[in-house]
Scaffold this motif. Structure first.
Motif, PDB file in Angstrom:
ATOM      1  N   GLN A  42       0.843  -1.201   0.000  1.00  0.00           N
ATOM      2  CA  GLN A  42       0.000   0.000   0.000  1.00  0.00           C
ATOM      3  C   GLN A  42       0.874   1.245   0.000  1.00  0.00           C
ATOM      4  OE1 GLN A  42      -3.487   0.658  -0.060  1.00  0.00           O
ATOM      5  NE2 GLN A  42      -2.661   2.715  -0.324  1.00  0.00           N
ATOM      6  N   PHE A  43       1.922   1.224   0.799  1.00  0.00           N
ATOM      7  CA  PHE A  43       2.818   2.384   0.829  1.00  0.00           C
ATOM      8  C   PHE A  43       3.498   2.576  -0.517  1.00  0.00           C
ATOM      9  CE2 PHE A  43       6.930   4.436   1.653  1.00  0.00           C
ATOM     10  CZ  PHE A  43       6.479   5.600   2.275  1.00  0.00           C
ATOM     11  N   LYS A  44       3.869   1.484  -1.152  1.00  0.00           N
ATOM     12  CA  LYS A  44       4.536   1.596  -2.460  1.00  0.00           C
ATOM     13  C   LYS A  44       3.609   2.233  -3.481  1.00  0.00           C
ATOM     14  CE  LYS A  44       7.755  -0.981  -5.338  1.00  0.00           C
ATOM     15  NZ  LYS A  44       8.432  -2.280  -5.557  1.00  0.00           N
ATOM     16  N   ASP A  45       2.301   1.973  -3.362  1.00  0.00           N
ATOM     17  CA  ASP A  45       1.321   2.568  -4.281  1.00  0.00           C
ATOM     18  C   ASP A  45       1.192   4.069  -4.075  1.00  0.00           C
ATOM     19  OD1 ASP A  45       0.796   0.134  -5.441  1.00  0.00           O
ATOM     20  OD2 ASP A  45      -1.023  -0.244  -4.258  1.00  0.00           O
ATOM     21  N   ALA A  73      -6.785  16.214  23.329  1.00  0.00           N
ATOM     22  CA  ALA A  73      -7.762  15.137  23.441  1.00  0.00           C
ATOM     23  C   ALA A  73      -7.763  14.365  22.122  1.00  0.00           C
ATOM     24  CB  ALA A  73      -9.148  15.704  23.734  1.00  0.00           C
ATOM     25  N   PHE A  74      -7.281  13.118  22.159  1.00  0.00           N
ATOM     26  CA  PHE A  74      -7.177  12.287  20.971  1.00  0.00           C
ATOM     27  C   PHE A  74      -7.990  11.011  21.161  1.00  0.00           C
ATOM     28  CE2 PHE A  74      -3.167  14.672  21.053  1.00  0.00           C
ATOM     29  CZ  PHE A  74      -3.096  15.149  19.756  1.00  0.00           C
ATOM     30  N   ILE A  75      -8.516  10.488  20.060  1.00  0.00           N
ATOM     31  CA  ILE A  75      -9.185   9.193  20.077  1.00  0.00           C
ATOM     32  C   ILE A  75      -8.629   8.335  18.946  1.00  0.00           C
ATOM     33  CG2 ILE A  75     -11.324  10.026  21.133  1.00  0.00           C
ATOM     34  CD1 ILE A  75     -12.565   9.984  18.314  1.00  0.00           C
ATOM     35  N   ASN A  76      -8.713   7.008  19.121  1.00  0.00           N
ATOM     36  CA  ASN A  76      -8.369   6.087  18.040  1.00  0.00           C
ATOM     37  C   ASN A  76      -9.563   5.941  17.111  1.00  0.00           C
ATOM     38  OD1 ASN A  76      -6.805   4.272  20.596  1.00  0.00           O
ATOM     39  ND2 ASN A  76      -5.685   5.215  18.933  1.00  0.00           N
ATOM     40  N   PRO A  77      -9.375   6.044  15.801  1.00  0.00           N
ATOM     41  CA  PRO A  77     -10.494   5.870  14.873  1.00  0.00           C
ATOM     42  C   PRO A  77     -10.851   4.396  14.702  1.00  0.00           C
ATOM     43  CG  PRO A  77      -8.479   6.146  13.635  1.00  0.00           C
ATOM     44  CD  PRO A  77      -8.105   6.319  15.094  1.00  0.00           C
ATOM     45  N   GLU A  78     -12.041   4.137  14.251  1.00  0.00           N
ATOM     46  CA  GLU A  78     -12.452   2.773  13.903  1.00  0.00           C
ATOM     47  C   GLU A  78     -11.770   2.363  12.600  1.00  0.00           C
ATOM     48  OE1 GLU A  78     -14.376   0.639  15.553  1.00  0.00           O
ATOM     49  OE2 GLU A  78     -14.691   2.043  17.216  1.00  0.00           O
ATOM     50  N   LEU A  79     -11.321   1.110  12.539  1.00  0.00           N
ATOM     51  CA  LEU A  79     -10.752   0.581  11.301  1.00  0.00           C
ATOM     52  C   LEU A  79     -11.867  -0.080  10.489  1.00  0.00           C
ATOM     53  CD1 LEU A  79      -7.427  -1.042  12.571  1.00  0.00           C
ATOM     54  CD2 LEU A  79      -7.890   1.323  11.918  1.00  0.00           C
ATOM     55  N   ASP A  80     -11.858   0.168   9.173  1.00  0.00           N
ATOM     56  CA  ASP A  80     -12.958  -0.372   8.354  1.00  0.00           C
ATOM     57  C   ASP A  80     -12.457  -0.904   7.014  1.00  0.00           C
ATOM     58  OD1 ASP A  80     -12.305   1.946   7.056  1.00  0.00           O
ATOM     59  OD2 ASP A  80     -14.310   2.828   7.112  1.00  0.00           O
ATOM     60  N   GLN A  81     -11.283  -1.508   7.012  1.00  0.00           N
ATOM     61  CA  GLN A  81     -10.708  -2.133   5.816  1.00  0.00           C
ATOM     62  C   GLN A  81     -10.136  -1.120   4.825  1.00  0.00           C
ATOM     63  OE1 GLN A  81     -10.703  -5.630   5.757  1.00  0.00           O
ATOM     64  NE2 GLN A  81     -11.676  -5.436   7.771  1.00  0.00           N
ATOM     65  N   ARG A  82     -10.331   0.157   5.066  1.00  0.00           N
ATOM     66  CA  ARG A  82      -9.812   1.176   4.157  1.00  0.00           C
ATOM     67  C   ARG A  82      -8.777   2.023   4.882  1.00  0.00           C
ATOM     68  NH1 ARG A  82     -15.315   4.109   2.768  1.00  0.00           N
ATOM     69  NH2 ARG A  82     -15.419   3.887   5.027  1.00  0.00           N
ATOM     70  N   LEU A  83      -8.100   2.883   4.132  1.00  0.00           N
ATOM     71  CA  LEU A  83      -7.203   3.838   4.764  1.00  0.00           C
ATOM     72  C   LEU A  83      -8.025   4.837   5.570  1.00  0.00           C
ATOM     73  CD1 LEU A  83      -4.597   4.650   1.952  1.00  0.00           C
ATOM     74  CD2 LEU A  83      -4.437   2.976   3.801  1.00  0.00           C
ATOM     75  N   VAL A  84      -7.596   5.076   6.793  1.00  0.00           N
ATOM     76  CA  VAL A  84      -8.325   5.971   7.691  1.00  0.00           C
ATOM     77  C   VAL A  84      -7.445   7.194   7.970  1.00  0.00           C
ATOM     78  CG1 VAL A  84      -9.446   6.199   9.929  1.00  0.00           C
ATOM     79  CG2 VAL A  84      -9.442   3.979   8.760  1.00  0.00           C
ATOM     80  N   PRO A  85      -7.900   8.399   7.622  1.00  0.00           N
ATOM     81  CA  PRO A  85      -7.086   9.593   7.893  1.00  0.00           C
ATOM     82  C   PRO A  85      -7.007   9.874   9.390  1.00  0.00           C
ATOM     83  CG  PRO A  85      -9.235  10.222   7.035  1.00  0.00           C
ATOM     84  CD  PRO A  85      -9.161   8.728   6.927  1.00  0.00           C
ATOM     85  N   ILE A  94       3.163  20.623   7.563  1.00  0.00           N
ATOM     86  CA  ILE A  94       3.861  20.897   6.297  1.00  0.00           C
ATOM     87  C   ILE A  94       3.144  20.237   5.117  1.00  0.00           C
ATOM     88  CG2 ILE A  94       6.090  21.195   7.453  1.00  0.00           C
ATOM     89  CD1 ILE A  94       6.921  18.436   6.298  1.00  0.00           C
ATOM     90  N   GLY A  95       1.909  19.770   5.338  1.00  0.00           N
ATOM     91  CA  GLY A  95       1.103  19.260   4.245  1.00  0.00           C
ATOM     92  C   GLY A  95       1.242  17.780   3.956  1.00  0.00           C
ATOM     93  N   VAL A  96       1.829  17.012   4.879  1.00  0.00           N
ATOM     94  CA  VAL A  96       1.959  15.566   4.697  1.00  0.00           C
ATOM     95  C   VAL A  96       0.880  14.893   5.536  1.00  0.00           C
ATOM     96  CG1 VAL A  96       3.453  13.552   4.933  1.00  0.00           C
ATOM     97  CG2 VAL A  96       4.431  15.771   4.296  1.00  0.00           C
ATOM     98  N   SER A  97       0.001  14.150   4.886  1.00  0.00           N
ATOM     99  CA  SER A  97      -1.110  13.500   5.575  1.00  0.00           C
ATOM    100  C   SER A  97      -0.692  12.147   6.131  1.00  0.00           C
ATOM    101  CB  SER A  97      -2.286  13.304   4.617  1.00  0.00           C
ATOM    102  OG  SER A  97      -2.759  14.547   4.150  1.00  0.00           O
ATOM    103  N   SER A  98      -1.418  11.694   7.166  1.00  0.00           N
ATOM    104  CA  SER A  98      -1.181  10.389   7.778  1.00  0.00           C
ATOM    105  C   SER A  98      -2.451   9.550   7.668  1.00  0.00           C
ATOM    106  CB  SER A  98      -0.792  10.536   9.256  1.00  0.00           C
ATOM    107  OG  SER A  98       0.416  11.246   9.399  1.00  0.00           O
ATOM    108  N   PHE A  99      -2.268   8.264   7.361  1.00  0.00           N
ATOM    109  CA  PHE A  99      -3.381   7.333   7.242  1.00  0.00           C
ATOM    110  C   PHE A  99      -3.045   6.047   7.978  1.00  0.00           C
ATOM    111  CE2 PHE A  99      -3.555  10.054   3.547  1.00  0.00           C
ATOM    112  CZ  PHE A  99      -4.910  10.368   3.421  1.00  0.00           C
ATOM    113  N   VAL A 100      -4.040   5.488   8.666  1.00  0.00           N
ATOM    114  CA  VAL A 100      -3.884   4.172   9.269  1.00  0.00           C
ATOM    115  C   VAL A 100      -4.333   3.125   8.260  1.00  0.00           C
ATOM    116  CG1 VAL A 100      -4.624   2.621  11.118  1.00  0.00           C
ATOM    117  CG2 VAL A 100      -4.220   5.022  11.613  1.00  0.00           C
ATOM    118  N   PHE A 101      -3.510   2.092   8.091  1.00  0.00           N
ATOM    119  CA  PHE A 101      -3.885   0.958   7.247  1.00  0.00           C
ATOM    120  C   PHE A 101      -5.156   0.328   7.809  1.00  0.00           C
ATOM    121  CE2 PHE A 101      -3.038  -3.461   5.608  1.00  0.00           C
ATOM    122  CZ  PHE A 101      -3.119  -3.135   4.256  1.00  0.00           C
TER     123      PHE A 101
END
Length: 291
Positions: A114-117, A150-162, A204-211
Motif C-alpha cells: 500500500q505504501f509503495k502505491d 484530546a485524541f481518540i483512536n479511529p475505527e478501522l474499516d478495511q480502508r485507509l483511515v485519515p 507541512i502538508g503531509v497527511s497520515s493514514f492508518v492501514f
C-alpha cells in the motif's frame, strides 16, 4: 521498477527475547518482499546488559548496531537511529519507525505494498492486543480544536483511515518528509516524539493514514498512571517529576501544539495534577486517574 529502500529505526533495551522475536518476524516477512523492498535496520542498543547486542546480530537482517548511553529511552534512541541512517551515505525512499515488541503478521505485506502505491503520505500500522481483536496501538484523531490534547483512536474499516497523528510502533514516513522535519525531535526523552512528528508532518502538508486492518499484535504497556498508583511515595515522586517521565516533555508538546496564549494555564495545571498524584488515593480514584 527497482526495490524501495527502507531505513528501519529501532531502539532497544534489556528485553532480548522480545527483541529477537520481533526482528526475526520482520526478517521472515522481508524475504517475502524481496525484490520489492530492501530493509536496512539501524538499531540503537541503549546499554543492554542481557546479551541483546550479541543476539540481534544472529537475525538475518541488514543491521547496523549503534551503542547508546543507557539513558536515551525511546524517543532519543530513535533520534540516534535516524542520525546513523542519515550519516550512512545510503539514500532511502522511506524511514520506518519500528518498536521491537511488535509481532508482525502477513498483513504487513499488503501494508508495505500500500505504501509503495502511494509513498507521498505517512502510513501507520495498527496493532491488536495479543489473542484479542482489541486495538492496542494505532493512529489518533483530535477530538476538537479547543481541546488540542484530546485524541481518540479511529475505527478501522478495511480502508485507509485519515488521522492527525499516531503511535510510532510501525510507521512508514516518506524520506523527503522525514528529512525535512529533521526526524523525531530529540528534545523529547521517552514519550511524545511520535505524536509530535505526526502533527508536524500535518503542518507541512503531509497527511497520515492508518492501514485498514491491524498488521500484527503488540501488548499495550502499563500507563504512567497505573505505575504511579501502585508505587511507594519515593518512587511515585520519581515517576511524576524525575527523569525521564517528568513534565518537561509534556510541556514541550503543549508549547508546540497547544494554544499559545493558554500555555501558562496548561503548565500550572499539569504541575498541580502531578502533585495531586503524590497523595494517597482510594482504589476507585486509582482506577479513574490519568496522566
Amino acid at each position: 521498477m527497482s526495490a524501495m529502500r527502507i531505513a528501519v529505526l529501532v531502539t532497544v533495551h534489556n528485553r532480548v527475547a522480545v527483541t529477537v522475536n520481533g526482528l526475526s518476524r520482520l526478517a521472515d516477512l522481508s524475504k517475502l518482499l524481496a525484490g520489492e523492498f530492501q530493509f536496512r535496520v539501524f538499531l540503537v542498543d541503549d546499554g543492554s546488559t542481557d546479551g541483546t547486542g550479541e543476539r540481534v546480530r544472529e537475525v538475518p537482517l541488514d543491521l547496523t548496531q549503534i551503542r547508546g548511553t543507557g539513558s536515551l529511552y525511546w524517543n532519543r534512541g530513535m533520534a540516534w537511529a535516524y542520525r546513523a541512517a542519515r550519516d550512512s551515505g545510503d539514500r532511502f525512499d522511506a524511514y520506518m519507525l519500528y518498536n521491537d515488541d511488535v509481532v508482525l503478521d502477513n498483513n504487513f505485506i499488503e501494508f508495505m505494498r500500500q505504501f509503495k502505491d502511494d509513498s507521498t503520505n505517512i502510513l501507520v500500522g495498527a496493532f491488536r492486543e495479543p489473542g484479542s481483536d482489541e486495538i492496542s496501538y494505532s493512529g489518533f484523531v483530535r477530538v476538537r480544536r479547543l481541546r488540542p490534547f484530546a485524541f481518540i483512536n479511529p475505527e478501522l474499516d478495511q480502508r485507509l483511515v485519515p488521522v492527525d497523528t499516531f503511535n510510532g510502533n510501525v510507521v512508514l514516513v516518506p524520506s523527503r518528509a522525514f528529512e525535512a522535519l529533521g526526524g523525531l525531535d530529540p528534545k523529547y526523552t521517552h514519550a511524545y516524539g511520535d505524536l509530535d512528528l505526526g502533527l508536524r508532518a500535518k503542518d507541512i502538508g503531509v497527511s497520515s493514514f492508518v492501514f485498514g486492518v491491524p498488521i500484527g499484535s503488540c501488548e499495550r504497556g502499563s500507563s504512567l498512571a497505573e505505575r504511579v498508583a501502585v508505587a511507594d511515595i519515593r518512587t511515585r515522586w520519581k515517576l511524576l517529576f524525575g527523569f525521564p517521565h517528568g513534565p518537561r516533555s509534556y510541556l514541550r508538546f503543549v508549547r508546540k501544539h497547544g494554544i499559545t496564549a493558554f500555555f501558562p494555564l496548561y503548565a500550572v495545571g499539569e504541575i498541580a495534577r502531578r502533585a495531586r498524584q503524590l497523595l494517597p488515593r482510594s482504589s476507585s480514584q486509582d482506577a479513574n486517574s490519568g496522566l
